[in-house]
Design an enzyme around this catalytic site. Structure first.
Site, short mmCIF file in Angstrom:
data_model
loop_
_atom_site.label_atom_id
_atom_site.label_comp_id
_atom_site.label_asym_id
_atom_site.label_seq_id
_atom_site.Cartn_x
_atom_site.Cartn_y
_atom_site.Cartn_z
N GLU A 126 0.82 -1.21 0.00
CA GLU A 126 0.00 0.00 0.00
C GLU A 126 0.85 1.26 0.00
O GLU A 126 0.51 2.25 -0.64
CB GLU A 126 -0.96 0.00 1.20
N CYS A 173 -26.40 5.27 -12.58
CA CYS A 173 -25.42 6.36 -12.38
C CYS A 173 -26.07 7.73 -12.57
O CYS A 173 -26.48 8.11 -13.66
CB CYS A 173 -24.26 6.18 -13.36
N CYS A 226 -18.99 4.84 -20.93
CA CYS A 226 -20.25 4.65 -20.21
C CYS A 226 -21.20 3.72 -20.96
O CYS A 226 -22.06 3.08 -20.35
CB CYS A 226 -20.91 6.00 -19.93
N LEU A 247 11.35 5.42 -7.98
CA LEU A 247 9.94 5.25 -7.64
C LEU A 247 9.26 6.58 -7.30
O LEU A 247 8.04 6.70 -7.42
CB LEU A 247 9.80 4.26 -6.47
N ASP A 268 -9.83 5.33 -2.14
CA ASP A 268 -8.74 6.03 -2.81
C ASP A 268 -9.35 6.88 -3.92
O ASP A 268 -10.57 7.04 -3.98
CB ASP A 268 -7.72 5.02 -3.36
N TYR A 301 -6.35 6.22 4.20
CA TYR A 301 -6.51 5.22 3.16
C TYR A 301 -5.70 3.95 3.47
O TYR A 301 -6.22 2.84 3.45
CB TYR A 301 -6.11 5.74 1.77
N CYS A 312 -14.68 2.67 -14.69
CA CYS A 312 -15.06 4.06 -14.38
C CYS A 312 -13.80 4.91 -14.29
O CYS A 312 -13.50 5.52 -13.27
CB CYS A 312 -15.83 4.09 -13.07
#
Length: 342
Positions: free
Chosen positions: A16, A187, A178, A59, A117, A99, A171
């Site tokens: 994470e 939606c 869509c 990174l 997130d 998060y 999404c």
DNA sequence: TACCCGTGGTT
DNA sequence: TAACCAAGGGT
């Protein structure tokens, strides 16, 4: 994801942090390397920061590496190497925010915390047409409630993974398809034809900065490098001595004048023709590389003391120093020059 | 709250 | 090309 094979809290945490503001494809090779080299928190806590900084090279967001080590040392020193098991304990560790703490509780412990997130926030904001900046407190609160209500009795980790994947694959932020979306009929943003504006776009301001890197070599194929100071971007990474300008590149006369203010040595400059730029999160850095020499009778070592503290590095040492991608470009060029000339 | 922090991919 | 974005957190 590889860390879901055994759901080891250490691996989930590591993954994470690596993936903060980082695409999975970009972070995964680093995660694999870290797990191999540091199989548990005690190995991570034991590594020297300079070594881990090199592991992290390329990174980005290098403060993450510092915080990861700090947290690992906390876990070893204060908990005997036992990983935290509560959201509050995780949240106290450096580099772990709402998060990351939630993701660890969900993926490692199957506890019902909302994993929100930017992907998940976008999915929820569009489905229920949540207006405004999703990073602000009222919106976060609303997304939290929507998440909990929608999750219902679903498995915390399956639901979280599903939403993360749905946001990343269907999404998506820009030009979502869509027409092919299975949730289109639910939606609200789509019904109101505001999908492209939910959530609202960020505004990023980019300041231009101009770097003049100085290639200063001694007679034994060693080169002078300095460490970027705290309070600057790329802090802790190494680079050639640099003259920074905010307006534009300086010409050679301007550079000499700038250096004359910092050293009493009489110096010479020669542009290598090497130019490179890199875009950062809030800046655009333009860089040129100059060969730099001190006139006869004055040693380069005097220059170090008078201008900047630095270390003389040979080719082998240069390869071990953590550097930005931009500096790495110039380093690789220099290494090529060394190889050719010897 | 607003701003800072890297790098690489997409449009 | 330049803008936008990505499994955010610290200050």
């Amino acid at each position: 994801m590889p860390w879901m094979e055994d759901r080891d809290p250490y691996k989930v945490w590591l993954a994470e942090v690596v993936l903060q503001q980082t695409r999975v494809e970009q972070g995964l090779p680093y995660f694999r390397k870290f797990v191999q080299k540091y199989p548990d928190v005690s190995h991570l806590a034991a590594v020297e920061e300079s070594v881990f900084f090199k592991d992290w090279e390329g990174l980005g967001y290098y403060q993450r590496a510092r915080n990861l080590l700090k947290a690992a040392r906390c876990i070893v020193a204060q908990r005997g190497g036992e990983m935290p098991t509560s959201y509050e304990e995780w949240l106290r560790l450096p580099g772990v925010g709402p998060y990351t703490a939630a993701a660890i509780m969900v993926f490692a412990f199957e506890r019902p915390y909302p994993v929100i997130d930017s992907n998940v926030a976008r999915v929820l904001a569009r489905l229920w047409n949540v207006a405004g900046d999703v990073s602000r407190a009222p919106q976060r609160q609303e997304l939290h409630a929507l998440y909990e209500k929608w999750r219902g009795r679903h498995s915390p980790s399956d639901f979280a993974q599903a939403l993360l994947d749905f946001g990343a694959m269907q999404c998506v932020a820009m030009r979502p398809d869509c027409a092919s979306c299975p949730l289109q009929r639910y939606c609200i943003a789509h019904a109101r034809e505001v999908v492209d504006d939910v959530p609202p776009r960020r505004k990023t301001l980019k300041e231009q900065v101009y770097f003049h890197y100085l290639l200063i070599e001694d007679h034994r194929h060693r080169v002078l490098v300095t460490k970027r100071r705290n309070g600057t971007f790329w802090s802790g990474l190494y680079e050639f001595p640099v003259v920074e300008s905010k307006e534009a590149f300086l010409d050679e006369k301007g550079l000499i004048a700038h250096l004359a203010a910092a050293t009493t040595c009489r110096v010479m400059l020669h542009y290598t023709g090497l130019e490179r730029h890199q875009v950062l999160s809030h800046r655009r850095v333009h860089a040129r590389l100059y060969r730099f020499s001190v006139l006869e009778g004055v040693g380069e070592h005097d220059f170090i003391q008078q201008y900047k503290q630095g270390i003389w590095a040979d080719a082998a040492q240069m390869k071990l120093l953590p550097m930005s991608r931009l500096m790495d470009f110039f380093r690789q060029w220099w290494l090529g020059q060394i190889t050719q000339s010897s």
